[in-house]
Design a protein around this motif. Structure first.
Motif, PDB file in Angstrom:
ATOM      1  N   MET A 175       2.022  -4.192   2.593  1.00 33.32           N
ATOM      2  CA  MET A 175       2.130  -3.173   1.594  1.00 33.32           C
ATOM      3  C   MET A 175       1.905  -4.263   0.160  1.00 33.32           C
ATOM      4  N   ARG A 176       1.158  -3.808  -0.696  1.00 32.79           N
ATOM      5  CA  ARG A 176       0.881  -4.735  -1.822  1.00 32.79           C
ATOM      6  C   ARG A 176       2.050  -4.762  -2.779  1.00 32.79           C
ATOM      7  N   HIS A 177       2.231  -5.656  -3.795  1.00 31.79           N
ATOM      8  CA  HIS A 177       3.311  -5.947  -4.537  1.00 31.79           C
ATOM      9  C   HIS A 177       3.387  -4.549  -5.385  1.00 31.79           C
ATOM     10  N   ASN A 178       2.334  -4.224  -5.887  1.00 30.98           N
ATOM     11  CA  ASN A 178       2.284  -3.089  -7.015  1.00 30.98           C
ATOM     12  C   ASN A 178       3.057  -1.792  -6.413  1.00 30.98           C
ATOM     13  N   GLN A 179       2.505  -1.583  -4.949  1.00 32.37           N
ATOM     14  CA  GLN A 179       3.202  -0.212  -4.397  1.00 32.37           C
ATOM     15  C   GLN A 179       4.499  -0.468  -4.119  1.00 32.37           C
ATOM     16  N   HIS A 180       4.857  -1.750  -3.747  1.00 29.82           N
ATOM     17  CA  HIS A 180       6.435  -1.781  -3.537  1.00 29.82           C
ATOM     18  C   HIS A 180       7.208  -1.364  -4.672  1.00 29.82           C
ATOM     19  N   CYS A 181       6.843  -2.088  -5.998  1.00 29.60           N
ATOM     20  CA  CYS A 181       7.220  -1.798  -7.237  1.00 29.60           C
ATOM     21  C   CYS A 181       7.421  -0.338  -7.354  1.00 29.60           C
ATOM     22  N   ASN A 182       6.228   0.611  -7.164  1.00 27.32           N
ATOM     23  CA  ASN A 182       6.270   1.840  -7.478  1.00 27.32           C
ATOM     24  C   ASN A 182       7.224   2.685  -6.632  1.00 27.32           C
ATOM     25  N   VAL A 183       7.474   2.283  -5.208  1.00 25.39           N
ATOM     26  CA  VAL A 183       8.404   3.035  -4.469  1.00 25.39           C
ATOM     27  C   VAL A 183       9.757   2.650  -4.868  1.00 25.39           C
ATOM     28  N   THR A 184      10.106   1.063  -5.475  1.00 23.64           N
ATOM     29  CA  THR A 184      11.481   1.131  -5.679  1.00 23.64           C
ATOM     30  C   THR A 184      11.719   1.772  -7.164  1.00 23.64           C
ATOM     31  N   GLY A 185      10.747   2.064  -7.878  1.00 22.15           N
ATOM     32  CA  GLY A 185      10.780   2.692  -9.144  1.00 22.15           C
ATOM     33  C   GLY A 185      11.145   4.072  -9.100  1.00 22.15           C
ATOM     34  N   TRP A 186      10.492   4.625  -7.992  1.00 22.52           N
ATOM     35  CA  TRP A 186      10.446   6.296  -7.777  1.00 22.52           C
ATOM     36  C   TRP A 186      12.047   6.600  -7.032  1.00 22.52           C
ATOM     37  N   VAL A 187      12.725   5.432  -6.144  1.00 23.40           N
ATOM     38  CA  VAL A 187      13.526   5.629  -5.613  1.00 23.40           C
ATOM     39  C   VAL A 187      14.776   5.436  -6.679  1.00 23.40           C
ATOM     40  N   LEU A 188      14.501   4.470  -7.683  1.00 27.95           N
ATOM     41  CA  LEU A 188      15.670   4.544  -8.881  1.00 27.95           C
ATOM     42  C   LEU A 188      15.707   5.879  -9.751  1.00 27.95           C
ATOM     43  N   ILE A 189      14.506   6.531  -9.868  1.00 25.70           N
ATOM     44  CA  ILE A 189      14.351   7.551 -10.739  1.00 25.70           C
ATOM     45  C   ILE A 189      15.089   8.531  -9.898  1.00 25.70           C
ATOM     46  N   THR A 190      14.978   8.820  -8.603  1.00 28.36           N
ATOM     47  CA  THR A 190      15.690   9.845  -7.936  1.00 28.36           C
ATOM     48  C   THR A 190      17.190   9.816  -7.868  1.00 28.36           C
TER      49      THR A 190
END
Length: 48
Positions: A1-16
């Motif tokens: 997984m690229r770094h950018n995708q990991h940050c997107n997943v982390t952001g969505w988890v935090l928003i949720t």
């Protein structure tokens, strides 16, 4: 997984999680008031 995708997943988890927390807090504060309004409406409709 690229770094950018990991940050997107982390952001969505935090928003949720933050959204779920806000819903729980608002439900805790407004739940009893909404319940009272609902019971009054049912009482008026049923004529009790």
């Amino acid at each position: 997984m690229r770094h950018n995708q990991h940050c997107n997943v982390t952001g969505w988890v935090l928003i949720t999680l933050m959204t779920a927390g806000l819903v729980i807090i608002i439900w805790g504060l407004a739940g009893p008031a909404l319940s009272g309004v609902f019971q009054q409406a049912i009482a008026r409709v049923s004529g009790i």
